[in-house]
Design a protein around this motif. Structure first.
Motif, PDB file in Angstrom:
ATOM      1  N   ASP A 170      59.633 -22.062  66.340  1.00 16.96           N
ATOM      2  CA  ASP A 170      60.126 -22.523  65.044  1.00 16.96           C
ATOM      3  C   ASP A 170      61.043 -23.738  65.134  1.00 16.96           C
ATOM      4  O   ASP A 170      61.373 -24.337  64.134  1.00 16.96           O
ATOM      5  CB  ASP A 170      60.869 -21.391  64.337  1.00 16.96           C
ATOM      6  N   ASN A 171      61.475 -24.064  66.338  1.00 15.30           N
ATOM      7  CA  ASN A 171      62.431 -25.166  66.471  1.00 15.30           C
ATOM      8  C   ASN A 171      61.786 -26.500  66.801  1.00 15.30           C
ATOM      9  O   ASN A 171      62.475 -27.465  67.079  1.00 15.30           O
ATOM     10  CB  ASN A 171      63.449 -24.868  67.585  1.00 15.30           C
ATOM     11  N   ASP A 180      52.436 -33.199  62.082  1.00 15.84           N
ATOM     12  CA  ASP A 180      53.301 -32.857  63.195  1.00 15.84           C
ATOM     13  C   ASP A 180      52.766 -33.423  64.509  1.00 15.84           C
ATOM     14  O   ASP A 180      53.497 -33.979  65.308  1.00 15.84           O
ATOM     15  CB  ASP A 180      53.439 -31.345  63.286  1.00 15.84           C
ATOM     16  N   GLU A 199      50.424 -25.594  56.743  1.00 17.14           N
ATOM     17  CA  GLU A 199      51.855 -25.798  56.969  1.00 17.14           C
ATOM     18  C   GLU A 199      52.232 -25.038  58.240  1.00 17.14           C
ATOM     19  O   GLU A 199      51.895 -23.865  58.378  1.00 17.14           O
ATOM     20  CB  GLU A 199      52.652 -25.253  55.782  1.00 17.14           C
ATOM     21  N   HIS A 218      54.789 -23.502  59.284  1.00 15.00           N
ATOM     22  CA  HIS A 218      55.491 -22.214  59.232  1.00 15.00           C
ATOM     23  C   HIS A 218      54.601 -21.080  58.741  1.00 15.00           C
ATOM     24  O   HIS A 218      55.017 -19.928  58.737  1.00 15.00           O
ATOM     25  CB  HIS A 218      56.790 -22.321  58.419  1.00 15.00           C
ATOM     26  N   HIS A 219      53.374 -21.384  58.325  1.00 14.57           N
ATOM     27  CA  HIS A 219      52.446 -20.309  57.966  1.00 14.57           C
ATOM     28  C   HIS A 219      51.625 -19.817  59.144  1.00 14.57           C
ATOM     29  O   HIS A 219      50.829 -18.900  59.004  1.00 14.57           O
ATOM     30  CB  HIS A 219      51.504 -20.775  56.838  1.00 14.57           C
ATOM     31  N   LYS A 270      51.465 -21.617  66.540  1.00 20.49           N
ATOM     32  CA  LYS A 270      52.509 -22.648  66.530  1.00 20.49           C
ATOM     33  C   LYS A 270      52.652 -23.290  67.913  1.00 20.49           C
ATOM     34  O   LYS A 270      52.745 -24.516  68.026  1.00 20.49           O
ATOM     35  CB  LYS A 270      53.853 -22.028  66.143  1.00 20.49           C
TER      36      LYS A 270
END
Lengths: 289, 281
Positions: free
Chosen positions: B93-94, B104, B139, B141-142, B148
């Motif tokens: 997440d970071n 991204d 996205e 965060h989904h 990720k």
């Protein structure tokens, strides 16, 4: 303290276009003094569930019973402070919450906040530092000068200093080295055995759940889809695979032997040590035969 | 084999004026060859992450020399060398800056002034390499943890690095996510000549490497193939490490009187040996 979730539902941002259902019809009873593991994939609702356990979130449907306190959807919850002291939560990476000048002050912060006299809070902090295997000198150090593993312990001490009767742990060993991991898991197990604490462990590790817990619940897409004792849950691999989970490695190894032997062992082995003992027995029987 | 990274007598202390303070990295020397998969293991605070930072110039050694791609790392060549090194960190997440997966992955390319057409191509290619091409407009965060980290790897790959550093990149993932990431790295190594350096506490992960470096208290304790390293058994446990599952099972079984030819690295070998040695099959 008994904890019971009855038909609990939770939706984030309820009533807005961003509404998202995180929990649906969750029923779970955690009797006082049990060691409950909660397992599930990322996004299965574990963390949302965890936040209901000391009323950080209030259900949008159903009822959460925390001891004598009932928290219902659509009803204002009152008098939450005593329950928050009784149920301590160790969040993921709890060391990120350290803030005070010294370790001693940091550990004392929680109890002081709950009205514990300073000398008593200090006594607890000193005792905990020892219990957690930290050298006494750390008490006067800044928590930020400690190693990662030590910081984790200090943060856990800060929660234990409130003398909770229920300890909720969210992936408490993430990022620790194997020894640190084992030491911390053994500490929780001692608190469960010796002090009768109720432990609720949220984890990805089937191995930890199998070794330590006496009850296991599986979360999947916001529902509690399975719950029971570890033998039941981990013995039913087919069911687990429906939720893209696999049994602990030791169970899978036992199944491989059973396939070769052509019969099942008397019991499901939940730790490596148990399986080794069972295999030793079988081998001896085979030799004498 | 060509050397791609080399450390010679490298020492680094976070408080060099305080001689009582243990050095984070203390007199380390080793070479990594082009195309190798190296795992660095060691207890918390053993100097693993400091070493990674010394390799990509986030830190400079107080003593010794760090050489990357044949050049001694210094302030001048730092950026050129860093562009050859992709890094993926622990917390999925970071490490996101873009609003969508493709933004991204494109972030570093934009920073490096890659022309637009080339950028689009590289974003697609690198997402395909980690099998995330279907998530171009999702996205971040989904996504799940494993997804990720795969996007983070794609972001690193887009710059076409020679070296990929994974700093505990699987430690926050669930078992499925970990599997996804490791399979991805495996596949990448088959398809490209990427050098992989993984810093990890997960000994099953270390088992996959060509060579393991064991760190202890800032010093290099041992280096060798997984077989050589894990043959040290109990000694590793004393260093705060653990043994892979099959090895641990082997020694527990031996202690319970189960006959075994040897202690095993793989579950298949262990099962076979128990069967043959004990049941005359």
């Amino acid at each position: 303290m008994d904890i019971e979730l009855q038909q609990v539902g939770y939706a984030y941002s309820k009533g807005t276009p961003f509404e998202k259902q995180a929990l649906t019809d969750v029923n779970l009873h955690i009797p006082s003094g049990s060691y409950q593991a909660i397992i599930g994939h990322t996004g299965s609702g574990k963390s949302t569930l965890l936040q209901h356990l000391n009323a950080l979130l209030k259900p949008t449907e159903g009822t959460v019973k925390l001891g004598g306190l009932e928290i219902r959807a659509n009803k204002k919850a009152k008098n939450l402070k005593p329950v928050r002291q009784k149920i301590g939560i160790v969040f993921q990476f709890p060391e990120h919450q350290l803030f005070d000048e010294t370790v001693l002050k940091d550990i004392m912060f929680g109890p002081l906040n709950f009205g514990v006299p300073a000398d008593e809070a200090e006594r607890r902090a000193r005792a905990l530092v020892e219990q957690l295997g930290l050298p006494e000198e750390v008490l006067e150090k800044s928590p930020f000068d400690l190693s990662g593993g030590q910081m984790r312990r200090v943060a856990i001490a800060g929660v234990l200093a409130m003398e909770p009767s229920v300890l909720v742990l969210d992936e408490p060993t993430a990022g620790l080295d194997p020894r640190g991991r084992q030491e911390i898991m053994e500490l929780f197990h001692r608190l469960y055995v010796e002090k009768g604490l109720t432990i609720i462990l949220v984890t990805h590790s089937m191995e930890d759940a199998a070794r330590y817990a006496n009850r296991v619940a599986i979360m999947h897409e916001g529902r509690c889809v399975l719950s029971g004792d570890p033998e039941e849950i981990f013995g039913d691999e087919q069911h687990l695979s429906e939720f893209q989970l696999s049994a602990p490695r030791v169970v899978r190894l036992q199944r491989r032997f059973e396939l070769l032997l052509g019969y099942s062992l008397d019991k499901l082995c939940l730790t490596e040590e148990q399986l080794a003992v069972e295999m030793g027995n079988i081998v001896r029987k085979e030799r004498d035969f | 084999m060509n050397e791609i990274v080399s450390l010679q007598d490298v020492t680094y202390s976070y408080s060099p004026e305080d001689s009582d303070m243990r050095k984070a990295v203390d007199g380390i020397s080793f070479n990594i060859n082009d195309g190798e998969w190296i795992a660095i293991v060691g207890h918390n605070g053993s100097g693993k992450s400091t070493m990674a930072k010394l390799m990509n110039g986030l830190l400079f050694p107080q003593e010794g020399v760090v050489r990357v791609l044949g050049e001694t790392l210094n302030e001048e060549n730092l950026w050129a060398i860093r562009s050859q090194m992709g890094m993926v960190f622990q917390n999925p997440d970071n490490q996101f800056v873009g609003a969508t997966v493709q933004d991204d992955v494109a972030f570093a390319l934009e920073n490096n002034g890659i022309p637009f057409e080339d950028m689009v191509k590289r974003v697609h290619e690198s997402l395909a390499q980690v099998k995330m091409e279907r998530f171009l407009n999702s996205e971040p965060h989904h996504l799940s943890g494993g997804q990720k980290q795969r996007v983070a790897i794609a972001g690193a790959l887009a710059l076409k690095p020679r070296i990929l550093i994974l700093d505990e990149a699987t430690s926050m993932l669930d078992p499925q996510g970990r599997e996804e990431v490791l399979t991805t790295v495996h596949k990448l190594r088959e398809d490209t000549r990427l050098t992989v350096l993984s810093i990890t506490h997960d000994l099953e992960e270390a088992l996959l490497a060509d060579r393991i470096l064991v760190m202890n208290q800032g010093k290099m304790h041992a280096e060798g193939t997984p077989r050589e390293i894990f043959a040290r058994g109990q000694e590793l446990v004393e260093l705060g490490l653990d043994l892979p599952f099959s090895l641990k099972m082997s020694s527990l079984m031996l202690a319970q009187g189960v006959s075994l030819e040897t202690e095993h690295m793989s579950e298949d070998e262990l099962v076979k040996d128990i069967w043959i040695s004990n049941f005359n099959k």
